[in-house]
Every structure is written in C-alpha cells, then in structure tokens.
Design a protein around this motif. Sequence first.
Motif, PDB file in Angstrom:
ATOM      1  N   ASP A 264       2.322   1.767 -37.415  1.00 36.57           N
ATOM      2  CA  ASP A 264       3.727   1.823 -37.831  1.00 36.57           C
ATOM      3  C   ASP A 264       4.666   2.146 -36.674  1.00 36.57           C
ATOM      4  O   ASP A 264       5.873   2.313 -36.872  1.00 36.57           O
ATOM      5  N   GLY A 265       4.115   2.234 -35.472  1.00 32.97           N
ATOM      6  CA  GLY A 265       4.929   2.540 -34.297  1.00 32.97           C
ATOM      7  C   GLY A 265       4.916   3.996 -33.898  1.00 32.97           C
ATOM      8  O   GLY A 265       5.487   4.362 -32.864  1.00 32.97           O
ATOM      9  N   SER A 266       4.268   4.844 -34.684  1.00 38.44           N
ATOM     10  CA  SER A 266       4.195   6.268 -34.364  1.00 38.44           C
ATOM     11  C   SER A 266       3.196   6.532 -33.246  1.00 38.44           C
ATOM     12  O   SER A 266       2.145   5.893 -33.178  1.00 38.44           O
ATOM     13  N   PHE A 267       3.527   7.482 -32.385  1.00 45.13           N
ATOM     14  CA  PHE A 267       2.600   8.028 -31.397  1.00 45.13           C
ATOM     15  C   PHE A 267       2.439   9.515 -31.707  1.00 45.13           C
ATOM     16  O   PHE A 267       3.433  10.246 -31.750  1.00 45.13           O
ATOM     17  N   LEU A 268       1.211   9.974 -31.930  1.00 45.20           N
ATOM     18  CA  LEU A 268       0.947  11.392 -32.059  1.00 45.20           C
ATOM     19  C   LEU A 268       0.312  11.874 -30.769  1.00 45.20           C
ATOM     20  O   LEU A 268      -0.671  11.301 -30.297  1.00 45.20           O
ATOM     21  N   ALA A 269       0.892  12.928 -30.189  1.00 48.68           N
ATOM     22  CA  ALA A 269       0.426  13.446 -28.903  1.00 48.68           C
ATOM     23  C   ALA A 269       0.104  14.925 -29.024  1.00 48.68           C
ATOM     24  O   ALA A 269       0.740  15.650 -29.798  1.00 48.68           O
ATOM     25  N   GLN A 270      -0.880  15.370 -28.244  1.00 44.49           N
ATOM     26  CA  GLN A 270      -1.195  16.794 -28.154  1.00 44.49           C
ATOM     27  C   GLN A 270      -0.689  17.281 -26.812  1.00 44.49           C
ATOM     28  O   GLN A 270      -0.994  16.712 -25.766  1.00 44.49           O
ATOM     29  N   MET A 271       0.105  18.362 -26.836  1.00 40.50           N
ATOM     30  CA  MET A 271       0.707  18.892 -25.628  1.00 40.50           C
ATOM     31  C   MET A 271       0.222  20.315 -25.377  1.00 40.50           C
ATOM     32  O   MET A 271      -0.174  21.018 -26.301  1.00 40.50           O
ATOM     33  N   GLY A 272       0.298  20.727 -24.133  1.00 39.85           N
ATOM     34  CA  GLY A 272      -0.070  22.096 -23.794  1.00 39.85           C
ATOM     35  C   GLY A 272      -0.159  22.272 -22.300  1.00 39.85           C
ATOM     36  O   GLY A 272      -0.130  21.297 -21.527  1.00 39.85           O
TER      37      GLY A 272
END
Length: 414
Positions: A264-272
């Motif tokens: 759907d065009g979403s990007f899920l990212a993990q940050m830290g």
Amino acid sequence: MTQRIAVLGATGSIGDSTLSILADHPQNYQVYALSGHGRLDKLFELCQKFQPSRVAVPEDKVEDFASRLQQANLVCDVVGGQAGLDDIAADTEVDTVVAAIVGAAGLASTLTAAKAGKRILLANKEALVMAGSLMMQAVRDNGATLLPLDSEHNAIFQCLPAEVQQKNTHIHNACYGIKKLWLTASGGPFLHKSWEQMQSASVSEAVKHPNWSMGQKISVDSATMMNKGLELIEACHLFDLDESQINVVIHPQSIIHSMVEYCDGSFLAQMGSPDMRTPIAHALAYPNRISAGVKSLDLYQLSALEFIKPDLQKFACLKLAREAMQSGQAATIALNAANEVAVEAFIKEQVSLTDIALINGRVLDTMHQQDSVTSNKKDETDSFSGDIKTLEDILTIDKLARIQAQQEVEKCRS
C-alpha cells in the motif's frame, strides 16, 4: 522463570553486549555456559564473574583451563573442541543458545542447537549463508525458535506483522501485503573514498568503522560491503524471500536499521542508536521488552537522514553476494569460505583490501567452470557440484573453496 543461557563466542563483541544485558537482569537470566577460543584470559575472567556450570575451550586447552578454574575454586565442567560446543548447544539444561561464534566455525554448534529444539539467538550469519535450507528445515522439524541478532534482520523482524513473527508464517503470503525488505548499510569507512583509496587502504583504516564497534573480521566485511551481501543471503533464508525482493540502501547515520515496504506504499522502519545491545535485548526478552542499557535516541539532535544507492563497482562484494544467491547454495558456501580466507590475508597484510573482491570473484568463477565440466560425471567428490543434503556436504564445498581461495591469495602476492 529464569532462562538458562549458553553464550557461544562469549569473548567477542556480541558476547560482550549479551553478557552486559544478562548482568543487568540476574532475576531473568542465568549464564549457564560460555565458550571462547583465542582470548582465554578474558574467558577466565568471565568465568570468575558469571560462574557458569560449563565452559568450552579449544581441545588442547581443556586441561590447562580446568586447572586454572580449580585453582580459583570455581566448579565448572570444561569441554573441548567442536564436540564440546555441540554438547553445550544440545544440553538439556540450556534454554537459549546465543550463537555468536564468528564465521564458519559457528555453523555446526548452531545446527546442533536447532536439532535440539533450542531457542537460538543468531548472530552467526554464516550459519544461514552456508546452510540456509538445512538450518531452517532443522528449526521447523525440531520446534526450535530462531531469532535474529543482526541489527538489520532484527529490525525487519520487529516491523513484520505479529502473526508472521509468532507463527513463522511465510511472509510472501499475499495476505500480509509485504512487497520488499530494505537492508540498510552504513557504507563503512570508504563510503566517500575512491576505489583507488580503498586499494591502498591499511588494516587500521579498514577496521575503523564510523558508527559501530565490532570485531576485526566483520569490520573489514563492512568496509567491502561483503557484510551486507552476507546479510542479504541470510535475509533470504530467514524470511523466505527471493533475493530480488530484498534491496540494500546505504544509510550513513545508522539510525534506521532496516525497513519493510508494504504494497500500500507504507514503509515500516525500526530506529535506534547504533548499539548491538538493542537487538540482543529484544531477542532475549521476546515477545516482551527489557532495558538494554542503551542511550535513548535524541530525535531533536538528529540531522538529515541520507539514503544512497550502493556503488556496485566500488563495492563489488555486494554484487557477488547477490549473484551467489541467484546461483544456489554451493555458490554461497564458496563465497563465504573465499571471503574468510581473503579477509584473513588482508588482515595479515598479504593482499590489498580491493583484492578481497577479486579473490572472491575468481573462486566463484572457478566453481562455475568446474560445475560445467563435472555436471555429467558420477564422481563429484572433488567438485562443487552435487546435491547438498548434509553438514558434511557443506563442509566439503567449504574446504574446496578455501583451497582455491588460498591459491588466489598466492597469485595476488606474487
């Protein structure tokens, strides 16, 4: 309930980070077993601090190490060599095995832990680069749990739907809407340097990583981006995706550790913050969360986040890794073996940094040439050809590739 932990590769950087977390949570974790190879003085200090029930050392060091422990009034079962590592990995008293032995040396004990149905926290990417299909089948057949410690794979895992995480469901199933995985890379110390500068780089320059504190071998792999190539191969097996569905992007700040792109065009990212204690703490406590002792990311202090397409001419090792994954398991085994030989030669100042990709490529070319010659022969014991069904098959290819790589090292030296 207290988890009993075996840390295989306790004296390395992953071992350091893991043990620091275990020490902070004594009510949750017990250090049941440790292993070390070269830095036995450090291992002895760890035994004094954590007082494990068992410890594994090289075969020829068992008697001396046991004597040292006895003199220190430490009661500990000392085992030696590969058999000792395997025995600890399968020990019924062990709940969780931290697989942190560097390189091909960590493969057998990790596979043993999978066959014993253990909860495995995997930092040894070579276990999947060399034996991906065999390892994942052993995990499924024996009810083992495999949780990634590499910051990139752990980040992807955290960004997947809960059902995929908990049920080991194939993530390419259309109902989850996962389009691509994005592995981030720092670009290492030579991101903004020329190929010519890489060619003349010293060992000290190559291991000076801009963001992470790591061991010598993995730091060199980061400098050539072979580390990201191996991670690409590992991700294919961990998440059951074709290599074409996994992209690599250079992100010099190492704040976003990897991403999942959805249809759907979403990007899920993990940050830290770039600290290995974060993914280790996540895997140790999963599905819960515990403190990792890591400094919180200060969003107000962040500058712009950059994303750069890798230069595959300068970082040829990344291209070789993708090609090896396309070719099949024999190629990924050979690539890993050749790279270990080439990196060791570079660290010993026998070859240049850019020779590593050259040596790796030549070994893969030799493998393909031998395949074409021997594909119609029945006796394939001295070639890279044939079905790969057992650990012995894997180690045979590994041995052949190392011999070929050493020959290529000699050519570079002459």
